[in-house]
Design a protein around this motif. Structure first.
Motif, PDB file in Angstrom:
ATOM      1  N   LEU A  62       0.835  -1.195   0.000  1.00 39.52           N
ATOM      2  CA  LEU A  62       0.000   0.000   0.000  1.00 39.52           C
ATOM      3  C   LEU A  62       0.872   1.248   0.000  1.00 39.52           C
ATOM      4  O   LEU A  62       1.725   1.423   0.866  1.00 39.52           O
ATOM      5  N   ILE A  63       0.650   2.121  -0.972  1.00 36.13           N
ATOM      6  CA  ILE A  63       1.331   3.405  -0.977  1.00 36.13           C
ATOM      7  C   ILE A  63       0.294   4.523  -0.924  1.00 36.13           C
ATOM      8  O   ILE A  63      -0.825   4.378  -1.425  1.00 36.13           O
ATOM      9  N   HIS A  64       0.671   5.621  -0.295  1.00 34.26           N
ATOM     10  CA  HIS A  64      -0.183   6.811  -0.210  1.00 34.26           C
ATOM     11  C   HIS A  64      -0.497   7.331  -1.601  1.00 34.26           C
ATOM     12  O   HIS A  64      -1.622   7.729  -1.901  1.00 34.26           O
ATOM     13  N   GLY A  65       0.521   7.375  -2.466  1.00 33.35           N
ATOM     14  CA  GLY A  65       0.320   7.711  -3.865  1.00 33.35           C
ATOM     15  C   GLY A  65       0.612   9.137  -4.261  1.00 33.35           C
ATOM     16  O   GLY A  65       0.731   9.437  -5.454  1.00 33.35           O
ATOM     17  N   ASP A  66       0.731  10.051  -3.286  1.00 32.39           N
ATOM     18  CA  ASP A  66       1.018  11.455  -3.610  1.00 32.39           C
ATOM     19  C   ASP A  66       1.690  12.112  -2.403  1.00 32.39           C
ATOM     20  O   ASP A  66       1.269  13.165  -1.927  1.00 32.39           O
ATOM     21  N   MET A  67       2.777  11.501  -1.941  1.00 34.05           N
ATOM     22  CA  MET A  67       3.387  11.888  -0.681  1.00 34.05           C
ATOM     23  C   MET A  67       4.419  13.007  -0.876  1.00 34.05           C
ATOM     24  O   MET A  67       5.587  12.865  -0.528  1.00 34.05           O
ATOM     25  N   ASN A 115       1.211  17.193   1.254  1.00 37.14           N
ATOM     26  CA  ASN A 115       0.332  16.164   1.814  1.00 37.14           C
ATOM     27  C   ASN A 115       0.939  15.496   3.044  1.00 37.14           C
ATOM     28  O   ASN A 115       0.541  14.395   3.428  1.00 37.14           O
ATOM     29  N   THR A 116       1.916  16.168   3.638  1.00 36.96           N
ATOM     30  CA  THR A 116       2.575  15.641   4.835  1.00 36.96           C
ATOM     31  C   THR A 116       2.766  16.765   5.844  1.00 36.96           C
ATOM     32  O   THR A 116       2.871  17.934   5.471  1.00 36.96           O
ATOM     33  N   SER A 117       2.824  16.415   7.116  1.00 34.79           N
ATOM     34  CA  SER A 117       3.092  17.406   8.152  1.00 34.79           C
ATOM     35  C   SER A 117       3.391  16.667   9.451  1.00 34.79           C
ATOM     36  O   SER A 117       3.670  15.461   9.443  1.00 34.79           O
ATOM     37  N   THR A 118       3.317  17.389  10.561  1.00 36.45           N
ATOM     38  CA  THR A 118       3.581  16.811  11.871  1.00 36.45           C
ATOM     39  C   THR A 118       2.529  17.301  12.859  1.00 36.45           C
ATOM     40  O   THR A 118       2.185  18.487  12.870  1.00 36.45           O
ATOM     41  N   ASP A 119       2.014  16.389  13.659  1.00 35.14           N
ATOM     42  CA  ASP A 119       1.060  16.724  14.715  1.00 35.14           C
ATOM     43  C   ASP A 119       1.755  17.613  15.748  1.00 35.14           C
ATOM     44  O   ASP A 119       2.764  17.209  16.356  1.00 35.14           O
ATOM     45  N   ILE A 172       0.208  12.006   7.383  1.00 38.96           N
ATOM     46  CA  ILE A 172      -0.016  12.064   5.943  1.00 38.96           C
ATOM     47  C   ILE A 172      -1.513  12.150   5.690  1.00 38.96           C
ATOM     48  O   ILE A 172      -2.320  11.655   6.482  1.00 38.96           O
ATOM     49  N   PHE A 173      -1.886  12.790   4.568  1.00 40.57           N
ATOM     50  CA  PHE A 173      -3.306  13.002   4.269  1.00 40.57           C
ATOM     51  C   PHE A 173      -3.463  13.174   2.761  1.00 40.57           C
ATOM     52  O   PHE A 173      -2.491  13.033   2.014  1.00 40.57           O
ATOM     53  N   ASP A 174      -4.693  13.434   2.301  1.00 36.98           N
ATOM     54  CA  ASP A 174      -4.976  13.584   0.860  1.00 36.98           C
ATOM     55  C   ASP A 174      -4.462  12.386   0.061  1.00 36.98           C
ATOM     56  O   ASP A 174      -3.832  12.539  -0.981  1.00 36.98           O
ATOM     57  N   ALA A 175      -4.764  11.186   0.523  1.00 44.69           N
ATOM     58  CA  ALA A 175      -4.212   9.980  -0.085  1.00 44.69           C
ATOM     59  C   ALA A 175      -4.943   9.587  -1.366  1.00 44.69           C
ATOM     60  O   ALA A 175      -6.145   9.814  -1.516  1.00 44.69           O
ATOM     61  N   THR A 176      -4.194   8.968  -2.271  1.00 40.28           N
ATOM     62  CA  THR A 176      -4.737   8.411  -3.511  1.00 40.28           C
ATOM     63  C   THR A 176      -4.090   7.041  -3.709  1.00 40.28           C
ATOM     64  O   THR A 176      -3.215   6.860  -4.538  1.00 40.28           O
ATOM     65  N   CYS A 177      -4.511   6.087  -2.905  1.00 41.94           N
ATOM     66  CA  CYS A 177      -3.767   4.839  -2.729  1.00 41.94           C
ATOM     67  C   CYS A 177      -3.862   3.878  -3.906  1.00 41.94           C
ATOM     68  O   CYS A 177      -4.860   3.836  -4.637  1.00 41.94           O
TER      69      CYS A 177
END
Length: 320
Positions: A201-206, A210-214, A222-227
């Motif tokens: 499984l890959i996120h697809g648009d990393m 589409n990445t950050s830190t809590d 990671i968010f806005d995934a297109t797996c």
């Protein structure tokens, strides 16, 4: 949409939050039944394409969250507004994040953890539902080999890119050689000669956006995934362009936790091929902006010139 919130939730307010080219995004501020405050993240879009985008994102984010729960916000629901059948939404937990990319020390091992844990349930490459890169549906039909899947994916996106930017004689010629010679040369060795990879499984648009830190936990998100289930190294395609802040040091760090697939000597050229596809998507999304097309053509030239004889010649040399 409100029916998806916890029982007893009182909405206190909704305000724009984040940035998106293709959707509207907001923070929903609520008070829970016990009086505690709790926020949610809402993404809203329209029409059939928008419906496919949010439904694909929900399935993607759910798969990622099931594999590594602390790497993503919690996906809650997707659906259609009861008041307007043309408006669709994606709902998840709200995470207060930094404005920068994740740390080099913490992010690559989390991505490697995802790839180790999340393996295709049927052993094939693809995904069970359509997923979108921007507003472009990507190839998801199940295939038995990575070469077969990637070739179908590449053909699809290059056709969409041509429809977006217009025909180009040199690019057409390079595309033919890329498909006939380069793709078999770089991808077939991954699954022949006793070598094996697994669809992961890959996120697809990393990329950076589409990445950050809590902010609270300091854990990468990671968010806005297109797996899709793919060769894990394709995840690294957005880390190759110099325009991105997540760059080659992250690739090197990632491979400390997930080894390079053999043949190791092909690694850099495989990433060039995967990055070519990534840039072709970017080109297709912005008609009239030829910046990304020029990058695609440049990488096509490099690969076609380097591998004019394709897989057969490599196999012949390898057997000697």
């Amino acid at each position: 949409m409100c029916i998806e919130l916890p029982r007893g939730t009182q909405v206190q307010g909704i305000s724009p939050h984040g940035a998106s080219y293709w959707t509207r995004t907001a923070e929903i501020v609520t008070e829970q039944a016990d009086g505690s405050p709790l926020s949610f993240f809402l993404k809203v879009t329209q029409n059939d394409v928008g419906k496919g985008m949010v439904s694909g994102e929900f399935v993607s984010m759910t798969a990622l969250h099931n594999a590594v729960p602390d790497l993503t916000p919690v996906p809650i629901a997707w659906g259609t507004y009861a008041s307007n059948a043309n408006v669709h939404f994606f709902l998840c937990s709200f995470v207060d994040m930094t404005d920068d990319i994740p740390d080099l020390e913490t992010f690559p091992p989390k991505v490697a953890e995802l790839h180790r844990k999340a393996i295709s349930p049927n052993g094939k490459y693809g995904f069970p539902v359509p997923t979108y890169q921007g507003q472009i549906p990507q190839e998801v039909a199940w295939k038995d080999t990575w070469e077969e899947f990637f070739l179908a994916s590449l053909k699809r996106i290059l056709a969409v890119e041509e429809a977006s930017q217009g025909s180009d004689a040199e690019m057409k010629q390079l595309k033919e050689a890329l498909i006939a010679k380069v793709v078999p040369r770089l991808l077939r060795p991954l699954e022949t000669g006793g070598r094996q990879i697994q669809p992961r499984l890959i996120h697809g648009d990393m990329w950076d956006g589409n990445t950050s830190t809590d902010i609270t936990t300091n854990i990468p998100k990671i968010f806005d995934a297109t797996c899709i289930y793919a060769h894990n190294e394709m995840e690294l395609a957005p880390w190759r362009p110099t325009r991105h802040k997540i760059g080659k040091p992250y690739i090197k760090a990632y491979h400390r936790y997930f080894p390079i697939s053999p043949p190791e000597e092909d690694h850099d050229d495989r990433l060039t091929l995967y990055c070519l596809r990534f840039n072709a998507v970017s080109s297709a999304l912005y008609p009239g902006n030829l910046r990304f097309r020029r990058l695609v053509v440049e990488d096509m030239r490099i690969l076609v010139e380097k591998f004019p004889d394709g897989y057969e010649e490599w196999e012949k040399k390898s057997s000697n």
